[in-house]
Design an enzyme around this catalytic site. Structure first.
Site, PDB file in Angstrom:
ATOM      1  N   HIS A  17      -6.097   5.006  11.254  1.00 17.90           N
ATOM      2  CA  HIS A  17      -6.592   4.189  12.354  1.00 17.90           C
ATOM      3  C   HIS A  17      -8.037   3.779  12.098  1.00 17.90           C
ATOM      4  CE1 HIS A  17      -3.695   4.444  15.881  1.00 17.90           C
ATOM      5  NE2 HIS A  17      -3.055   5.037  14.865  1.00 17.90           N
ATOM      6  N   ASP A 117     -10.409   1.361  19.283  1.00 15.09           N
ATOM      7  CA  ASP A 117      -8.993   1.530  19.000  1.00 15.09           C
ATOM      8  C   ASP A 117      -8.259   1.321  20.320  1.00 15.09           C
ATOM      9  OD1 ASP A 117      -6.371   2.897  18.609  1.00 15.09           O
ATOM     10  OD2 ASP A 117      -7.252   3.385  16.669  1.00 15.09           O
ATOM     11  N   ALA A 332      -3.661   7.535  -4.697  1.00 11.51           N
ATOM     12  CA  ALA A 332      -3.711   6.346  -5.559  1.00 11.51           C
ATOM     13  C   ALA A 332      -4.595   5.283  -4.898  1.00 11.51           C
ATOM     14  CB  ALA A 332      -2.304   5.785  -5.716  1.00 11.51           C
ATOM     15  N   GLU A 357      -0.022  -4.138   3.246  1.00 12.96           N
ATOM     16  CA  GLU A 357      -0.539  -4.199   1.869  1.00 12.96           C
ATOM     17  C   GLU A 357       0.568  -4.682   0.924  1.00 12.96           C
ATOM     18  OE1 GLU A 357      -1.974  -0.169   1.533  1.00 12.96           O
ATOM     19  OE2 GLU A 357      -3.608  -0.558   2.940  1.00 12.96           O
ATOM     20  N   GLN A 374       7.148   3.615  12.935  1.00 11.70           N
ATOM     21  CA  GLN A 374       7.713   3.445  11.587  1.00 11.70           C
ATOM     22  C   GLN A 374       9.167   2.975  11.586  1.00 11.70           C
ATOM     23  OE1 GLN A 374       6.699   7.258   9.888  1.00 11.70           O
ATOM     24  NE2 GLN A 374       4.514   6.917  10.223  1.00 11.70           N
TER      25      GLN A 374
HETATM   26  C1  U2F Z   1      -0.623   6.034  10.653  1.00  9.04           C
HETATM   27  O1  U2F Z   1      -0.595   5.719   9.288  1.00  9.04           O
HETATM   28  P1  U2F Z   1      -0.518   6.460   7.899  1.00  9.04           P
HETATM   29  O2  U2F Z   1      -1.835   6.883   7.443  1.00  9.04           O
HETATM   30  O3  U2F Z   1       0.512   7.492   7.840  1.00  9.04           O
HETATM   31  O4  U2F Z   1       0.060   5.244   6.955  1.00  9.04           O
HETATM   32  P2  U2F Z   1      -0.389   3.760   6.694  1.00  9.04           P
HETATM   33  O5  U2F Z   1      -0.605   2.977   7.920  1.00  9.04           O
HETATM   34  O6  U2F Z   1       0.632   3.242   5.775  1.00  9.04           O
HETATM   35  O7  U2F Z   1      -1.775   3.880   5.940  1.00  9.04           O
HETATM   36  C2  U2F Z   1      -1.930   4.612   4.770  1.00  9.04           C
HETATM   37  C3  U2F Z   1      -3.207   4.084   4.111  1.00  9.04           C
HETATM   38  O8  U2F Z   1      -3.616   5.005   3.126  1.00  9.04           O
HETATM   39  C4  U2F Z   1      -3.782   4.337   1.886  1.00  9.04           C
HETATM   40  C5  U2F Z   1      -2.932   3.084   1.971  1.00  9.04           C
HETATM   41  C6  U2F Z   1      -2.995   2.725   3.449  1.00  9.04           C
HETATM   42  O9  U2F Z   1      -4.121   1.903   3.694  1.00  9.04           O
HETATM   43  O10 U2F Z   1      -3.416   2.082   1.112  1.00  9.04           O
HETATM   44  N1  U2F Z   1      -3.343   5.206   0.781  1.00  9.04           N
HETATM   45  C7  U2F Z   1      -4.012   5.128  -0.405  1.00  9.04           C
HETATM   46  O11 U2F Z   1      -4.937   4.338  -0.576  1.00  9.04           O
HETATM   47  N2  U2F Z   1      -3.612   5.962  -1.436  1.00  9.04           N
HETATM   48  C8  U2F Z   1      -2.583   6.835  -1.306  1.00  9.04           C
HETATM   49  O12 U2F Z   1      -2.288   7.535  -2.288  1.00  9.04           O
HETATM   50  C9  U2F Z   1      -1.885   6.905  -0.068  1.00  9.04           C
HETATM   51  C10 U2F Z   1      -2.286   6.066   0.941  1.00  9.04           C
HETATM   52  C11 U2F Z   1       0.777   6.177  11.250  1.00  9.04           C
HETATM   53  F1  U2F Z   1       1.416   7.217  10.622  1.00  9.04           F
HETATM   54  C12 U2F Z   1       1.563   4.879  11.083  1.00  9.04           C
HETATM   55  O13 U2F Z   1       2.830   5.012  11.668  1.00  9.04           O
HETATM   56  C13 U2F Z   1       0.804   3.719  11.717  1.00  9.04           C
HETATM   57  O14 U2F Z   1       1.482   2.512  11.472  1.00  9.04           O
HETATM   58  C14 U2F Z   1      -0.608   3.657  11.126  1.00  9.04           C
HETATM   59  C15 U2F Z   1      -1.465   2.578  11.745  1.00  9.04           C
HETATM   60  O15 U2F Z   1      -1.550   2.738  13.122  1.00  9.04           O
HETATM   61  O16 U2F Z   1      -1.284   4.916  11.283  1.00  9.04           O
END
Ligand code: U2F
Length: 455
Positions: A17, A117, A332, A357, A374
């Site tokens: 977030h 937020d 990564a 992304e 999700q």
């Molecule tokens: C919550 O999100 P999460 O953190 O579980 O997952 P994402 O929204 O997909 O964001 C993961 C970010 O971490 C980065 C990736 C994303 O920007 O590029 N990343 C990385 O750079 N390298 C890695 O090895 C692994 C990840 C929640 F769980 C979701 O359901 C929501 O949609 C989200 C937004 O509200 O927040």
């Protein structure tokens, strides 16, 4: 007394977030160098997201720590993440309000606008009380925002409908979707959890906001965009941020494990990239199923997997993978990985940042959703935008995962999916062009932020 505007930014310090909120603030701060931005989050979250930046890099942004609400000596029970979220929510709004005074003294000017937020709905009342605009930032997709805004209608429909297969017929843009795709918090009693309570209140407050901002683009869901524009005072999609990295003056993320040079050695669109975001780790049996599927398919893969989860991999798998073109990292540089032409498919939990992304760089998806937005995101990926597949039965099995990988990487239907994601990527690129919808929306947002009256 300073004469510049002073924007207070309130972050929700969990999942991904905070990073997209900071991205937005960095873009705003670069476009409005005279405006002061005070960024409030917990010390843990601030030290993580500001870790690579020196004070000078931050320019007109200053970070402030707020309490995480965790009592001294607290011992966590089973689900540490949910418990920490609950304690933080309990500490709001006092934890923020306390520190705002400090920021006002430092800046020599009172807060003239609240950018927060969207979860932090208390900011609506606070903004009203001090007479400034409230600009909530929704960190996920427009589909889940819509689901939350229609919570009351959906609950009424469920209570009165006799159909077993309930669809979301009443929500523009989500008509073909099933009730089971919704975030649990939409369906559960708002008193059942602090998060459900927070999201319910958020939905009540958002229509009062000066503008609701999203890291997305209007053209991705035209029907939802039109509907939300009619429900909210202003609905401003200003992304996708991965295509705007230069505008936020963000340095590229580090690549300490040399993922990019490894990708250089792979064939075009051949690599399976795997990551489940920042909160989730799949259950052990699913990690085994996914590993076995990769081995059977004999595809190169790059897997971002936390160290604590590696113990669940089949015996000898890491060594065999090394010899067979598989690479493990604990983190990564995902945006740069997805941008690389060698990646052919992204296996994901369907967090919004990951999906956006992937769309930004035209990579098809294989979805294994877990919680929150999700399931809805994965449904949109498969049936809305047709840019990927949900794994059979919603969980990783060896055969279901093999089918999904082969479908995307080597079937004609997979080519159609790749073409669909390419077309969506073009729309995203158009949105961030000089006269694109996201660029115009961002200009409008700067107007609101910079014209907010100095108090
Ligand atoms: C919550 O999100 P999460 O953190 O579980 O997952 P994402 O929204 O997909 O964001 C993961 C970010 O971490 C980065 C990736 C994303 O920007 O590029 N990343 C990385 O750079 N390298 C890695 O090895 C692994 C990840 C929640 F769980 C979701 O359901 C929501 O949609 C989200 C937004 O509200 O927040």
């Amino acid at each position: 007394m300073s004469t510049s505007s002073h924007i207070a930014v309130f972050a929700f310090p969990f999942g991904t977030h905070t990073a997209p909120l900071l991205d937005l603030v960095q873009r705003l701060a670069a476009s409005a160098p005279d405006v002061k931005f005070s960024f409030f989050s917990t010390s843990e979250s601030n030290s993580l997201i500001f870790s690579g930046s020196k004070a000078d890099d931050l320019g007109n942004i200053k970070a402030y720590n707020v309490s995480d609400g965790i009592p001294d000596g607290h011992i966590f029970g089973g689900n540490q993440h949910l418990e920490a979220v609950g304690l933080f929510i309990k500490a709001t709004p006092d934890n923020f309000v306390k520190v705002v005074k400090e920021a006002e003294e430092d800046a020599g000017v009172k807060i003239s606008c609240l950018v927060t937020d969207a979860f932090l709905w208390f900011a609506c009342d606070l903004a009203e009380e001090i007479g400034v605009p409230w600009i909530p930032f929704w960190t996920a997709a427009s589909s889940s925002l819509s689901a939350h805004l229609y919570t009351d209608e959906i609950r009424r429909e469920i209570a009165t409908s006799e159909r077993s297969e309930q669809t979301l017929a009443l929500i523009p843009g989500l008509q073909g979707l099933n009730i089971n795709d919704l975030p649990n918090e939409v369906l559960m009693d708002s008193q059942e959890s602090p998060l459900a309570h927070m999201l319910y209140n958020m939905a009540l407050k958002l229509p009062k906001a000066t503008a609701v901002v999203l890291n997305s683009f209007e053209e991705i869901d035209p029907a939802i965009t039109t509907d939300l524009k009619s429900m909210l005072k202003k609905f401003l999609n200003i992304g996708p941020s991965p295509l705007l990295a230069a505008a936020s003056k963000k340095p590229p993320s580090a690549d300490k494990d040399e993922c990019l040079s490894w990708l250089e050695k792979q064939n075009n669109a051949s690599v399976v990239y795997i990551s489940f975001g920042t909160v989730i780790s799949p259950p052990p049996d699913e990690i085994v199923a996914l590993a076995n599927a990769l081995e059977t398919c004999e595809v190169p893969f790059l897997w971002s997997l936390k160290d604590h989860a590696k113990k669940h991999l089949p015996e000898g798998f890491i060594d065999r993978a090394r010899n067979n073109n598989g690479k493990f990292v604990t983190w990564a540089p995902q945006v740069r990985v997805l941008e690389h032409g060698a990646v052919g498919v992204f296996v994901t939990h369907c967090g919004w940042n990951s999906i956006l992304e992937s769309i930004s760089f035209g990579v098809p998806l294989i979805c294994r959703p877990f919680f929150g937005d999700q399931k809805l995101n994965s449904r949109m990926v498969q049936d809305g935008w047709k840019i990927g597949l949900k794994v059979d039965g919603g969980v990783f099995t060896k055969s279901g995962t093999i089918n999904a990988i082969q479908y995307i990487l080597s079937s004609d239907k997979g080519k159609a999916i790749s073409e669909n994601v390419r077309v969506l990527k073009e729309k995203a690129l158009d949105a961030v062009k000089p006269n694109g919808s996201s660029t115009r929306n961002f200009q409008e947002l700067i107007e609101i932020v910079t014209k907010s009256p100095v108090q």
